[in-house]
Design an enzyme around this catalytic site. Sequence first.
Site, PDB file in Angstrom:
ATOM      1  N   HIS A 199      17.609 -36.820  -6.109  1.00  0.00           N
ATOM      2  CA  HIS A 199      16.906 -36.940  -4.805  1.00  0.00           C
ATOM      3  C   HIS A 199      15.385 -36.904  -4.722  1.00  0.00           C
ATOM      4  CE1 HIS A 199      20.734 -38.249  -3.010  1.00  0.00           C
ATOM      5  NE2 HIS A 199      21.126 -36.858  -3.641  1.00  0.00           N
TER       6      HIS A 199
ATOM      7  N   ARG B 126       3.832  -0.364  -4.848  1.00  0.00           N
ATOM      8  CA  ARG B 126       3.670  -0.954  -3.676  1.00  0.00           C
ATOM      9  C   ARG B 126       2.296  -1.672  -3.204  1.00  0.00           C
ATOM     10  NH1 ARG B 126       7.033   1.656   0.151  1.00  0.00           N
ATOM     11  NH2 ARG B 126       5.595   1.127   1.838  1.00  0.00           N
TER      12      ARG B 126
ATOM     13  N   CYS C 259       0.902  -1.161   0.071  1.00  0.00           N
ATOM     14  CA  CYS C 259       0.044  -0.044  -0.064  1.00  0.00           C
ATOM     15  C   CYS C 259       0.966   1.166  -0.049  1.00  0.00           C
ATOM     16  CB  CYS C 259      -1.039   0.021   1.073  1.00  0.00           C
ATOM     17  SG  CYS C 259      -2.287  -1.415   1.205  1.00  0.00           S
TER      18      CYS C 259
ATOM     19  N   TRP D 211      -2.963  -2.502  -1.663  1.00  0.00           N
ATOM     20  CA  TRP D 211      -2.540  -4.049  -1.764  1.00  0.00           C
ATOM     21  C   TRP D 211      -3.402  -4.773  -0.642  1.00  0.00           C
ATOM     22  CZ3 TRP D 211      -0.706  -8.311   0.879  1.00  0.00           C
ATOM     23  CH2 TRP D 211      -0.344  -9.343   0.365  1.00  0.00           C
TER      24      TRP D 211
ATOM     25  N   GLU E 186      17.017 -18.042  -7.651  1.00  0.00           N
ATOM     26  CA  GLU E 186      16.465 -16.587  -7.979  1.00  0.00           C
ATOM     27  C   GLU E 186      16.097 -16.735  -9.492  1.00  0.00           C
ATOM     28  OE1 GLU E 186      15.868 -13.998  -6.696  1.00  0.00           O
ATOM     29  OE2 GLU E 186      16.309 -12.422  -8.128  1.00  0.00           O
TER      30      GLU E 186
ATOM     31  N   GLU F 171       7.528 -15.291 -10.404  1.00  0.00           N
ATOM     32  CA  GLU F 171       6.634 -13.872  -9.798  1.00  0.00           C
ATOM     33  C   GLU F 171       6.100 -13.184 -10.991  1.00  0.00           C
ATOM     34  OE1 GLU F 171      10.473 -11.371  -8.571  1.00  0.00           O
ATOM     35  OE2 GLU F 171       8.601 -11.144  -7.444  1.00  0.00           O
TER      36      GLU F 171
ATOM     37  N   ASN G 149      -2.019   2.248   5.627  1.00  0.00           N
ATOM     38  CA  ASN G 149      -0.933   1.082   5.246  1.00  0.00           C
ATOM     39  C   ASN G 149      -0.617   0.103   6.418  1.00  0.00           C
ATOM     40  OD1 ASN G 149       1.074  -0.537   4.095  1.00  0.00           O
ATOM     41  ND2 ASN G 149       2.726   1.210   4.077  1.00  0.00           N
ATOM     42  N   GLY G 150      -0.943  -1.208   6.263  1.00  0.00           N
ATOM     43  CA  GLY G 150      -0.532  -2.109   7.543  1.00  0.00           C
ATOM     44  C   GLY G 150      -1.751  -3.067   7.881  1.00  0.00           C
TER      45      GLY G 150
ATOM     46  N   LYS H  56       5.753  -4.368  -4.116  1.00  0.00           N
ATOM     47  CA  LYS H  56       7.298  -4.221  -4.063  1.00  0.00           C
ATOM     48  C   LYS H  56       7.847  -4.293  -2.769  1.00  0.00           C
ATOM     49  CE  LYS H  56      11.258  -3.257  -5.873  1.00  0.00           C
ATOM     50  NZ  LYS H  56      11.998  -4.345  -6.515  1.00  0.00           N
TER      51      LYS H  56
ATOM     52  N   LYS I 163      12.279 -15.465 -10.153  1.00  0.00           N
ATOM     53  CA  LYS I 163      11.542 -14.489 -11.164  1.00  0.00           C
ATOM     54  C   LYS I 163      10.787 -14.949 -12.241  1.00  0.00           C
ATOM     55  CE  LYS I 163      13.132 -11.838  -9.706  1.00  0.00           C
ATOM     56  NZ  LYS I 163      14.018 -11.394  -8.625  1.00  0.00           N
TER      57      LYS I 163
END
Length: 620
Positions: A516, A27, A2, A74, A493, A500, A100-101, A615, A497
């Site tokens: 395995h 955000r 947010c 968000w 990584e 997401e 925000n929170g 983000k 990428k």
Amino acid sequence: MCGIVGYVGFRDVSDFLLEGLHRLEYRGYDSAGIAVMSGDEIVVRKRAGRVGELSQFVKDNPVKGKIGIGHTRWATHGATTDENSHPHYGGNGEVAIVHNGVIENYDSLRRKLQQLGYVFKSQTDTEVIAHMIAHHLAEQMKLEESEPSVESCLRAVNLTIDRLKGTFGLCVLFRDCPDTVIAARSGSPLVIGVGKDEYFLASDASPLIGYTKDVVYLADNEVVVLQPTGMKIAHRTTGSVRPSIQTLDQVSADIDLGDYPHYMLKEIFEQPTTIENALRGRLDEEEATAVFGGLNITAQQLRTIDRVVLTACGTSWHAGLVGEYLLEEFARIPTEVEYASELRYRNPPMGDRTLVFSITQSGETADTLAAMRECKRKGHPTLSICNVVGSTIAREADGGIYLHAGPEIGVASTKAFTSQVTVLTLLALFLGRMRHLSYPAGKRIIKQLKAMPEKIEEALKCHDRIQEIAAKYCGFDNFLYLGRLYNFPVALEGALKLKEISYVHAEGYPAAEMKHGPIALVDEKTPSFFIVPRGGIQPKVISNMEEVKARKGAVIAVACEGDEEVARIADDVVFVPDVEEYLQPLVCAIPLQLFSYHVALMRGCNVDRPRNLAKSVTVE
Ligand code: M6R
């Protein structure tokens, strides 16, 4: 998560709020809204969807005023609907707030407010705060038999936040105090921009760029009253705070797309420069070591450190894994990498001489912040490796190292990863030279580090080849990413990428672990990305490639320039420059970043704003 903006002053507030929300959209982008003091009422315009949709809505339904607040969401509590979008009114429109929170005790508060007759229009936790502020204000007015004043508004905010459990950055407008915005923070960031007869407020500094260079970072438990004539900050327990004004050194170009179609691509191509920035002024060739300005810890203390804990989330955690290998190899210090979300609730034995590093691009990740605070509470020196100057983690750490990578706006972290790895290499060199690492070894590392910006430039030349490979594989729904030693974190990584931004399932594994279990996934529909540059155990990874081929799995290899053997076995190969093994993550990450970018584009995904993500993850 947010984004919040606010303004008091003389400008047309809608324009500033909307521009600020565009800049903060990374955000959160489920919905957006603004509230403006217009005449003697607060007018709210809000919409589910992107800030662009809100802008159009405001264009069609303009609202004029000089004081206002805004929000890009968000979603946590409640679906992404117009009703759940912020701002939320409290009472009968006496207040409007953005938040925000997460308010953990919202349910019980909501029930109490409903008993008092407050009617909820949304499913959010935020609306509880709005009604509570309105309620406390109304109670005071009844007692005092007077109109609301700034003091009574402030008291209502303080009484409300005393009852909240959870995290918040919030910003409040009052219908009956039309020249005032009150903001408060506990766990979610807020920065104030100081102008002449005007004040700005935002979740981070990006909306302030171009308006003012003077900023004040609000600390946890601080509440600020903003009016065009001045600002007053108070800590909730210790009282009045003298604002510490800092200079913002970002310029508009840092947040402009330039000629790039997406921030992610821009940021991938910035990496030669960002790595150079991470190295600048930090190489001491005379002493064959690294130098850091802000560690705030003595050489003597550092020599006694017998364990390092690196804590982070997501991509930063992957960088931490590379850091573990580097610190153990060069400095011979036992190092562990902890998921911050786990460390914050675990209680691992950590001796007096354990040094903790929090690795974070944003400096606001809730889990990383909480893990750092927990370690601090137990008396460990806590340092940060952080990109965003003035962020909460950077400020609360005992010291730290900035990445100097400039704003990273694409939700998928790219340049921050390579800068983090660069800084961790410098750190390993620095701690190594205090211990076992020889002068010639230090000299050699410096020489190789200095060559990295050019090597990254070379690695970026794989762009066209990666586009071809992406076109061939973009229809596949499952991928394996495999690498060993320094390239195991790169495999993780690369898989992250792809997941997401392309919404394609991908698993990262140490190449040798494949047999395995994950090898059971291999078939003609599951290609494997092998990160297989030259090095000590390359032949073993080549054998793993053969094992995949034998099971009809396609192999895409990231290999060193001119490696004919890998090229012969792989179905497709992309070459990167040959560098020392410990620097391979820097060059090998590049084709994987580009691959996920192009696959996402080809699958019609929103590269910079992938679904369900934001983000900075400022909630638990
Ligand atoms: O700002 P931070 O580095 O603390 O963020 C940590 C993660 O949320 C972040 O790296 C996330 O995994 C990225 N979106 C990955 O691209």
